[in-house]
Design a protein around this motif. Structure first.
Motif, PDB file in Angstrom:
ATOM      1  N   GLY A  94      26.080 -17.492 -43.310  1.00 24.06           N
ATOM      2  CA  GLY A  94      25.316 -16.340 -42.843  1.00 24.06           C
ATOM      3  C   GLY A  94      25.247 -16.258 -41.338  1.00 24.06           C
ATOM      4  O   GLY A  94      24.239 -15.813 -40.772  1.00 24.06           O
ATOM      5  N   LEU A  95      26.320 -16.711 -40.661  1.00 22.09           N
ATOM      6  CA  LEU A  95      26.396 -16.677 -39.206  1.00 22.09           C
ATOM      7  C   LEU A  95      27.649 -15.919 -38.793  1.00 22.09           C
ATOM      8  O   LEU A  95      28.533 -15.661 -39.608  1.00 22.09           O
ATOM      9  N   THR A  96      27.747 -15.573 -37.536  1.00 20.21           N
ATOM     10  CA  THR A  96      28.993 -14.998 -37.041  1.00 20.21           C
ATOM     11  C   THR A  96      29.993 -16.124 -36.785  1.00 20.21           C
ATOM     12  O   THR A  96      29.623 -17.286 -36.619  1.00 20.21           O
ATOM     13  N   SER A  97      31.272 -15.776 -36.725  1.00 21.35           N
ATOM     14  CA  SER A  97      32.300 -16.779 -36.427  1.00 21.35           C
ATOM     15  C   SER A  97      32.069 -17.419 -35.066  1.00 21.35           C
ATOM     16  O   SER A  97      32.289 -18.629 -34.885  1.00 21.35           O
ATOM     17  N   VAL A  98      31.627 -16.608 -34.102  1.00 25.33           N
ATOM     18  CA  VAL A  98      31.357 -17.131 -32.765  1.00 25.33           C
ATOM     19  C   VAL A  98      30.238 -18.168 -32.814  1.00 25.33           C
ATOM     20  O   VAL A  98      30.317 -19.230 -32.178  1.00 25.33           O
ATOM     21  N   HIS A  99      29.190 -17.881 -33.595  1.00 33.31           N
ATOM     22  CA  HIS A  99      28.063 -18.803 -33.702  1.00 33.31           C
ATOM     23  C   HIS A  99      28.493 -20.098 -34.390  1.00 33.31           C
ATOM     24  O   HIS A  99      28.087 -21.201 -33.997  1.00 33.31           O
ATOM     25  N   VAL A 100      29.320 -19.989 -35.445  1.00 33.67           N
ATOM     26  CA  VAL A 100      29.834 -21.180 -36.118  1.00 33.67           C
ATOM     27  C   VAL A 100      30.616 -22.044 -35.138  1.00 33.67           C
ATOM     28  O   VAL A 100      30.465 -23.276 -35.103  1.00 33.67           O
ATOM     29  N   ASN A 101      31.453 -21.412 -34.318  1.00 37.60           N
ATOM     30  CA  ASN A 101      32.238 -22.148 -33.332  1.00 37.60           C
ATOM     31  C   ASN A 101      31.324 -22.917 -32.374  1.00 37.60           C
ATOM     32  O   ASN A 101      31.575 -24.082 -32.039  1.00 37.60           O
TER      33      ASN A 101
END
Length: 249
Positions: free
Chosen positions: A193-200
């Motif tokens: 439930g996060l953006t890809s940028v946040h996961v990175n």
């Protein structure tokens, strides 16, 4: 000379981790008629609204369950590893309420639903093991709700990495220190439930703190106990009769 492994050997191992099966139970599972299929990443195993008359066991590779919102956004709601039966719900339910897709290229064993139903009637211990497996899946789903709903981004990322490590360890699919992460950052974002940028950012933060190390897709855990603590991870909800690997550091 020992008999060659059957396509359903990983399923037998999986079920045996949660419920006792005797030699005859295992033999009858192994003798179920199966058709093997090799599927590419993103291929659908089951589509929502289909009426499946088959049961599936993932024997190689990884798969995921997902739901789509009205605007087309995807939420990954579960991961499947080799040995997992894919949605035993459809042994009794007639309409798929969500979809299952391959996460990576892999193999599935296809079993006619009536054959599984007959086996369950003939071997109550097999039926019990399958029932326990479904209850464990429900337990994992509850943990995922807590993870997405109440844990912060860093904790939920660490928790998912810990869960996958624990399950792969139980299935004997992990080396001493880590595993090949089968998910892209985009897929991780759909699960967390996060953006890809946040996961990175979260992966980099875990790495900077020495909790994980990465070499391409390989994830190692130099400080497993600390990662468990950061991830608020307690393996009780997995209901696996096995000890987790542990690392010092």
């Amino acid at each position: 000379m020992s008999a060659p492994p059957t396509p359903l050997q990983s399923l037998i191992r999986n079920l045996s981790l949660r419920a006792p099966l005797d030699a005859d139970d295992c033999r009858m599972i192994a003798e179920l008629p199966v058709t093997m299929r090799t599927l590419e990443a993103s291929t659908y195993v089951i589509r929502e609204a289909e009426r499946p008359g088959l049961c599936f066991v993932l024997t190689a590779g990884f798969a995921f369950r997902q739901k789509l919102t009205g605007d087309g956004s995807q939420q990954i709601i579960a991961l499947h590893i080799p040995g997992d039966p894919i949605d035993l719900n459809y042994m009794a339910l007639d309409v798929a309420d969500h979809s299952v897709q391959m996460l990576t290229r892999g193999d599935i064993a296809v079993i006619v639903r009536s054959d599984v139903q007959q086996l369950v009637k003939a071997r109550p211990a097999v039926g019990h093991a399958l029932f326990v497996n479904m209850l464990a899946e429900a337990s994992i789903s509850r943990e995922w709700i807590v993870n997405v709903g109440r844990r912060n981004a860093l904790t939920r990322t660490a928790h998912l990495l810990c869960e996958l490590g624990a399950r792969l360890e139980a299935a004997d699919l992990i080396d001493e220190y880590g595993y090949m992460l089968p998910m892209t950052q985009e897929r991780l974002s759909d699960a967390l439930g996060l953006t890809s940028v946040h996961v990175n950012r979260m992966l980099k933060a875990l790495e900077a703190d020495g909790l994980i190390s990465r070499t391409k897709r390989k994830i190692n855990f130099p400080q497993w106990e600390r990662l468990r603590s950061i991830g608020d991870f307690n393996q009780r909800y997995l209901h696996l009769h096995t000890d987790l690997f542990s690392h010092t550091g």
